[in-house]
Design an enzyme around this catalytic site. Structure first.
Site, PDB file in Angstrom:
ATOM      1  N   ASP A  25      -0.377  14.873  23.418  1.00 32.05           N
ATOM      2  CA  ASP A  25       0.884  15.632  23.337  1.00 32.05           C
ATOM      3  C   ASP A  25       1.303  16.153  24.716  1.00 32.05           C
ATOM      4  OD1 ASP A  25       3.085  16.655  22.026  1.00 32.05           O
ATOM      5  OD2 ASP A  25       2.079  18.531  21.474  1.00 32.05           O
ATOM      6  N   HIS A  42       6.595   9.412  28.323  1.00 26.78           N
ATOM      7  CA  HIS A  42       5.891   8.446  27.452  1.00 26.78           C
ATOM      8  C   HIS A  42       5.364   7.279  28.290  1.00 26.78           C
ATOM      9  CE1 HIS A  42       7.202  10.767  24.134  1.00 26.78           C
ATOM     10  NE2 HIS A  42       8.456  10.334  24.112  1.00 26.78           N
ATOM     11  N   LEU A 136     -16.168  -0.801  22.334  1.00 32.78           N
ATOM     12  CA  LEU A 136     -15.493   0.440  21.901  1.00 32.78           C
ATOM     13  C   LEU A 136     -14.478   0.049  20.831  1.00 32.78           C
ATOM     14  CD1 LEU A 136     -14.576   3.543  22.615  1.00 32.78           C
ATOM     15  CD2 LEU A 136     -12.746   2.419  23.858  1.00 32.78           C
TER      16      LEU A 136
HETATM   17  C1  IPE Z   1       1.975  14.922  17.333  1.00 31.04           C
HETATM   18  O1  IPE Z   1       2.792  15.417  18.337  1.00 31.04           O
HETATM   19  C2  IPE Z   1       2.136  13.455  17.193  1.00 31.04           C
HETATM   20  C3  IPE Z   1       1.733  12.630  18.337  1.00 31.04           C
HETATM   21  C4  IPE Z   1       1.215  13.023  19.472  1.00 31.04           C
HETATM   22  C5  IPE Z   1       1.907  11.241  18.151  1.00 31.04           C
HETATM   23  P1  IPE Z   1       4.187  16.099  18.025  1.00 31.04           P
HETATM   24  O2  IPE Z   1       4.725  16.548  19.324  1.00 31.04           O
HETATM   25  O3  IPE Z   1       5.042  15.180  17.241  1.00 31.04           O
HETATM   26  O4  IPE Z   1       3.770  17.319  17.119  1.00 31.04           O
HETATM   27  P2  IPE Z   1       4.576  18.643  16.717  1.00 31.04           P
HETATM   28  O5  IPE Z   1       5.895  18.204  16.154  1.00 31.04           O
HETATM   29  O6  IPE Z   1       4.772  19.439  17.974  1.00 31.04           O
HETATM   30  O7  IPE Z   1       3.713  19.350  15.746  1.00 31.04           O
HETATM   31  C1  IPE Z   2       3.630  13.190  22.477  1.00 25.89           C
HETATM   32  O1  IPE Z   2       4.396  13.848  23.429  1.00 25.89           O
HETATM   33  C2  IPE Z   2       4.054  11.756  22.284  1.00 25.89           C
HETATM   34  C3  IPE Z   2       4.642  11.464  20.981  1.00 25.89           C
HETATM   35  C4  IPE Z   2       4.782  12.284  20.000  1.00 25.89           C
HETATM   36  C5  IPE Z   2       5.096  10.109  20.785  1.00 25.89           C
HETATM   37  P1  IPE Z   2       5.725  14.598  23.021  1.00 25.89           P
HETATM   38  O2  IPE Z   2       6.862  13.616  23.104  1.00 25.89           O
HETATM   39  O3  IPE Z   2       5.572  15.257  21.715  1.00 25.89           O
HETATM   40  O4  IPE Z   2       5.866  15.642  24.185  1.00 25.89           O
HETATM   41  P2  IPE Z   2       6.357  17.150  24.018  1.00 25.89           P
HETATM   42  O5  IPE Z   2       5.419  17.808  23.056  1.00 25.89           O
HETATM   43  O6  IPE Z   2       7.751  17.105  23.500  1.00 25.89           O
HETATM   44  O7  IPE Z   2       6.251  17.702  25.396  1.00 25.89           O
HETATM   45 MG    MG Z   3       4.904  17.103  21.187  1.00 25.17          MG
END
Ligand code: IPE
Ligand code: IPE
Ligand code: MG
Length: 261
Positions: A25, A42, A136
């Site tokens: 995240d 990303h 792995l």
């Molecule tokens: C969780 O992250 C999903 C992934 C990393 C794929 P999110 O950014 O979507 O989670 P919330 O919405 O903050 O809980």
């Molecule tokens: C996690 O990073 C990746 C996915 C959920 C695909 P985020 O896109 O949720 O990044 P933040 O949390 O908005 O910074």
């Molecule tokens: Mg996020």
């Protein structure tokens, strides 16, 4: 009345987690801090994926599970979702030979029926190509949700019961065999980057006794040093699985005694 103690199967705990599961995240915020569009985070996050796969192989981790796209992530802006889909397809096309050469087995879990045919075909080919690799097991959770997983397992069991015309013995062990990741042990260590302290519908069933590690570091900045911090934290935990601390000491004493015979 006296209660006899009963034996519950518990995992063997070692210094190296056998299975690490990560919520990657913070990509969007990493990019926004740099005045970049969220999707740049990303793309950058892929470098961390490569680094962490390599770091896990070096350390002898057997299973690495990465949450790439949750069943709730469809709620994001259309442009961001399509970028993620293109990135996923492109990465599969580009990286699969490399994963295979390095002995990595790839698995993708989640409701893949929502993805376009090209992606489904690539996943099928990649899984088949790497199926016998043992270095792995890398699992990518895509359109995955812990609630979806539990429901799909319950549906399979319900169908078996209907077909058999009887309610079979349903227990934790055979229920878990219907989950999407039945091939893997439950995660020993869960890591969430990006500062949030929640599970966000990740492996709800399997995280029951996993050790949790949260870090403020955004996923694109997560590297070997940060992974080490998580593993050091993990090593400092006492995994009791419901027992008392002194029971664990006695047990390790028994193991030591049997080793010294
Ligand atoms: C969780 O992250 C999903 C992934 C990393 C794929 P999110 O950014 O979507 O989670 P919330 O919405 O903050 O809980
Ligand atoms: C996690 O990073 C990746 C996915 C959920 C695909 P985020 O896109 O949720 O990044 P933040 O949390 O908005 O910074
Ligand atoms: Mg996020």
């Amino acid at each position: 009345m006296t209660y006899t103690s009963f034996t519950v199967r518990t995992p063997i705990v070692t210094g190296v987690p056998r299975h690490i599961a990560i919520i990657m995240d913070g990509n969007g915020r990493w990019a926004q801090c740099r005045q970049l569009p969220r999707v740049a985070g990303h793309a950058k996050g892929l470098d961390s994926v490569r680094t962490i796969i390599e770091a896990c192989v070096t350390r002898g981790v057997e299973f690495l599970t990465l949450f790439a796209f949750s069943s709730e992530n469809w709620r994001r802006p259309v442009d961001e979702v399509s970028f993620l889909m293109r990135l996923f397809i492109h990465t599969l096309e580009r990286e699969i030979a490399n994963l295979h050469t390095n002995g990595i087995q790839l698995r993708v879990v989640g409701d893949l029926s929502m993805f376009e045919a090209r992606m489904q075909e690539l996943v099928r080919l990649a899984e088949a190509k790497t199926a016998t690799n043992t270095c792995l097991t890398l699992t990518i959770a895509a359109n995955y949700g812990g609630r979806w997983d539990i429901l799909q397992a319950a549906r399979k069991i319900a169908k078996q019961c209907v077909d058999a015309g009887t309610i079979q013995n349903i227990n934790e062990l055979n229920f878990a065999q219907h989950l999407a990741m039945a091939y893997a042990p439950e995660p020993d260590l869960f890591i969430r980057t990006g500062g949030e302290q929640r599970i966000s519908n990740f492996l709800l069933w399997q995280l029951a006794y996993t050790e949790f590690y949260f870090t403020d570091v955004f996923w694109p900045d997560f590297n070997d040093v940060e992974l080490n911090k998580a593993i050091i934290s993990y090593r400092g935990r006492e995994r009791r699985f419901g027992r008392t601390s002194s029971q664990l000491t006695q047990q390790s004493q028994t193991v030591d005694d049997s080793l010294s015979c």
